[in-house]
Motif scaffolding. Structure first.
Motif, PDB file in Angstrom:
ATOM      1  N   UNK A 131       2.443  10.597  -0.031  1.00 12.12           N
ATOM      2  CA  UNK A 131       1.512  11.180   0.758  1.00 12.12           C
ATOM      3  C   UNK A 131       1.191  10.443   2.157  1.00 12.12           C
ATOM      4  N   UNK A 132       1.808  11.116   3.065  1.00 15.75           N
ATOM      5  CA  UNK A 132       2.065  10.481   4.457  1.00 15.75           C
ATOM      6  C   UNK A 132       0.637  10.842   5.049  1.00 15.75           C
ATOM      7  N   UNK A 133      -0.003   9.798   5.935  1.00 14.14           N
ATOM      8  CA  UNK A 133      -0.897  10.122   6.676  1.00 14.14           C
ATOM      9  C   UNK A 133      -0.548   9.754   7.997  1.00 14.14           C
ATOM     10  N   UNK A 134      -1.611  10.461   9.004  1.00 14.25           N
ATOM     11  CA  UNK A 134      -1.160  10.557  10.447  1.00 14.25           C
ATOM     12  C   UNK A 134      -1.635   9.190  11.038  1.00 14.25           C
ATOM     13  N   UNK A 135      -2.577   8.481  10.607  1.00 12.29           N
ATOM     14  CA  UNK A 135      -3.175   7.544  11.253  1.00 12.29           C
ATOM     15  C   UNK A 135      -3.631   6.477  10.276  1.00 12.29           C
ATOM     16  N   UNK A 136      -3.620   5.250  10.310  1.00 14.51           N
ATOM     17  CA  UNK A 136      -3.926   4.160   9.308  1.00 14.51           C
ATOM     18  C   UNK A 136      -5.527   4.241   9.284  1.00 14.51           C
ATOM     19  N   UNK A 138      -9.280   2.843   7.687  1.00 14.22           N
ATOM     20  CA  UNK A 138     -10.000   1.590   7.803  1.00 14.22           C
ATOM     21  C   UNK A 138      -9.829   0.479   6.383  1.00 14.22           C
ATOM     22  N   UNK A 139      -9.177   0.839   5.406  1.00 10.54           N
ATOM     23  CA  UNK A 139      -8.769   0.032   4.301  1.00 10.54           C
ATOM     24  C   UNK A 139      -7.415  -0.573   4.618  1.00 10.54           C
ATOM     25  N   UNK A 140      -6.493   0.061   5.178  1.00 10.20           N
ATOM     26  CA  UNK A 140      -5.319  -0.433   5.859  1.00 10.20           C
ATOM     27  C   UNK A 140      -5.515  -1.394   6.892  1.00 10.20           C
ATOM     28  N   UNK A 141      -6.334  -1.046   7.770  1.00  6.64           N
ATOM     29  CA  UNK A 141      -6.495  -1.897   8.828  1.00  6.64           C
ATOM     30  C   UNK A 141      -7.312  -3.366   8.378  1.00  6.64           C
ATOM     31  N   UNK A 142      -8.408  -3.195   7.663  1.00  3.17           N
ATOM     32  CA  UNK A 142      -9.057  -4.312   6.824  1.00  3.17           C
ATOM     33  C   UNK A 142      -8.137  -5.403   6.439  1.00  3.17           C
ATOM     34  N   UNK A 143      -7.207  -4.694   5.521  1.00  4.03           N
ATOM     35  CA  UNK A 143      -6.289  -5.518   4.503  1.00  4.03           C
ATOM     36  C   UNK A 143      -5.515  -6.455   5.367  1.00  4.03           C
ATOM     37  N   UNK A 144      -4.831  -5.839   6.240  1.00  3.74           N
ATOM     38  CA  UNK A 144      -3.955  -6.809   7.467  1.00  3.74           C
ATOM     39  C   UNK A 144      -4.756  -7.601   8.286  1.00  3.74           C
ATOM     40  N   UNK A 157       2.609  -2.163  11.959  1.00  2.00           N
ATOM     41  CA  UNK A 157       3.042  -1.934  10.673  1.00  2.00           C
ATOM     42  C   UNK A 157       3.052  -0.724   9.958  1.00  2.00           C
ATOM     43  N   UNK A 158       2.099   0.324  10.161  1.00  2.00           N
ATOM     44  CA  UNK A 158       1.673   1.567   9.882  1.00  2.00           C
ATOM     45  C   UNK A 158       2.938   2.515   9.842  1.00  2.00           C
TER      46      UNK A 158
END
Length: 361
Positions: A131-136, A138-144, A157-158
C-alpha cells in the motif's frame, strides 16, 4: 580464516559449507534429489537471494520469488524454459513478506494459476507493504522524530519505503501455514516451523527424514538478519521474539543442511544459533553501556552502527537500535523519557549491573 576438509568442504567460523561456490546468478544447483538451489540477483549491496525449487509430480514448488523488477522476471523465464524443463509451478511457498521474497508472487500465481502458501501474519504484512502512500503521515513523522531525526531527515526516509522495489505483486488469496503443519512435497514431509523477530510469522520448512532446513532469513550463515522496530508497531519487542525463536530452533538437529535465503548452504546449525544469540546480546551490552546518561535513539545508533552510510542504512540501523532499546525496557533495564518531542533512554538501577554477554539476560 577458512580451511578445507578431506571432502573438499569449506570450514569457516565453526560452520561447514558443502559447496565452495554458489551457482551463478540465474543458474541452479541440485543440493538434494529433486531440490534445486536458484540464485536470483538483487540490485543492492546484498546482491542475491537464494530461492529453492522442489520437484512435485509433474511440476515444481517454488520457495520465495525474488524482487519485483524486470530482471527477476527475465531470470524466471530462463528457469521455466531450462531448469524446470518446461514443467509448471504447481505452488509457491513464501517464507515471509519482505519484498525480495514476495516481489513477483502475484505474477507467478497468476501465470500458473497455482496456490500460494504463507502464514496469515505475513500475508497481511505483505498487503500493508504494497500500500504505497503519496506523503508521509503523522505517525511516520512522529516515530522517526521521537527517535531523534529532524523533520528534513524524516522526510528523506519516506521515499525509500515508497520505492517500486518495495511494492510486490500481491495475489488475491492464500493457503495458511501454521506451526507444525506438514507439507507433503515430492515425497518429502516438510514441517512448518515459525520464527519471529525478523518478520511477524516467518515460516521455515524442516524435513526430518532427509535432514534439510529451508531457513529463509531466520538463520543466515554469515550476516545477521535485521531485527527492527518499525513505524507500524513502535512498542514491539522483536528482539525478544528473535531470541525466543533461536531457542526453539534448537529442537532441530545440529546435523541438518541449512538452506538459507542468502549466502551458501551450511551445516552446524547450533553453532550458528549460538553466534546469532551472542551477536545480539553483545549489542545489548553496547547500548546499555552507552546509556550512562540519557541519549536519543539517533545518538545510540551512532554508537551501535558507526559505519552506517546513506538513508537506507540509517533506516535499518535506527530500527535495530530501537529493537535493542525496547528489549531492555521490557527487561526493566532501561527507562525512556520524553523531552521536547524526543525520547531519551537511560539505565535503571537494575540496568547498571552488568550481566554476561554470552548467556541469557
Amino acid at each position: 580464516m577458512s580451511r578445507l576438509d578431506a571432502q573438499g568442504h569449506e570450514w569457516r567460523s565453526g560452520l561447514r559449507f558443502p559447496w565452495p561456490q554458489p551457482p551463478a546468478n540465474g543458474e541452479v544447483l541440485e543440493v538434494a534429489p529433486g531440490l534445486l538451489w536458484l540464485r536470483m540477483p538483487l540490485p543492492f549491496g546484498l546482491d542475491h537471494i537464494n530461492l529453492y525449487l522442489l520437484r512435485h509430480g509433474q511440476g515444481w514448488v517454488a520457495v520465495d520469488t525474488g524482487l519485483n523488477n524486470v530482471q527477476t522476471r527475465e531470470v524466471w523465464e530462463g528457469v521455466f524454459a531450462q531448469a524446470l524443463g518446461g514443467l509448471p509451478l504447481v505452488a509457491v511457498v513464501c517464507t515471509h513478506f519482505h519484498s525480495d521474497h514476495v516481489g513477483v508472487l502475484g505474477w507467478l500465481a497468476e501465470r500458473f494459476r497455482c496456490p500460494v502458501y504463507m502464514t496469515a501474519s505475513e500475508f497481511q504484512a505483505m498487503h500493508q507493504l504494497g500500500g504505497r502512500r503519496a506523503t508521509c503521515d503523522w505517525a511516520f513523522s512522529e516515530h522517526y522524530q521521537k527517535a531523534g531525526f529532524t523533520c528534513e531527515q524524516t522526510e528523506a526516509l519516506f521515499p525509500l519505503l515508497n520505492s517500486a522495489h518495495f511494492s510486490p505483486e500481491i495475489p488475491t488469496g492464500f493457503t495458511r501455514l501454521r506451526e507444525g503443519v506438514t507439507l507433503n512435497i515430492g515425497g518429502r514431509a516438510w514441517q512448518v516451523l515459525i520464527g519471529r523477530g525478523h518478520s511477524p510469522e516467518h515460516a521455515c520448512l524442516y524435513c526430518a527424514d532427509d535432514g534439510l532446513l529451508i531457513s529463509g532469513d531466520q538463520v543466515l550463515p554469515r550476516i545477521t538478519s535485521s531485527v527492527c522496530v518499525e513505524v507500524t508497531e513502535p512498542e514491539a519487542n522483536p528482539l525478544g521474539d528473535w531470541l525466543d525463536s533461536i531457542e526453539r530452533l534448537r529442537a532441530v538437529p545440529d546435523s541438518v543442511l541449512v538452506l538459507p535465503a542468502h549466502e551458501r548452504p551450511f551445516c552446524n546449525l547450533h553453532t550458528r544459533l549460538d553466534q546469532l544469540r551472542d551477536h545480539h546480546l553483545a549489542h545489548v551490552q553496547t547500548l546499555l553501556a552507552a546509556c550512562d546518561v540519557p541519549r536519543s535513539a539517533v545518538e545510540l545508533m551512532a554508537v551501535m552502527f558507526p559505519k552506517a552510510k546513506g538513508r537506507f542504512d540509517e533506516m535499518m540501523a535506527i530500527g535495530e537500535t530501537l529493537a535493542h532499546a525496547n528489549y531492555l525496557m521490557a527487561e526493566g533495564r532501561l527507562r525512556r523519557d520524553e523531552a521536547e518531542g524526543v525520547f531519551r533512554y537511560a539505565r535503571t538501577a537494575d540496568g547498571a549491573t552488568a550481566r554476561p554477554v554470552s548467556g541469557p539476560l
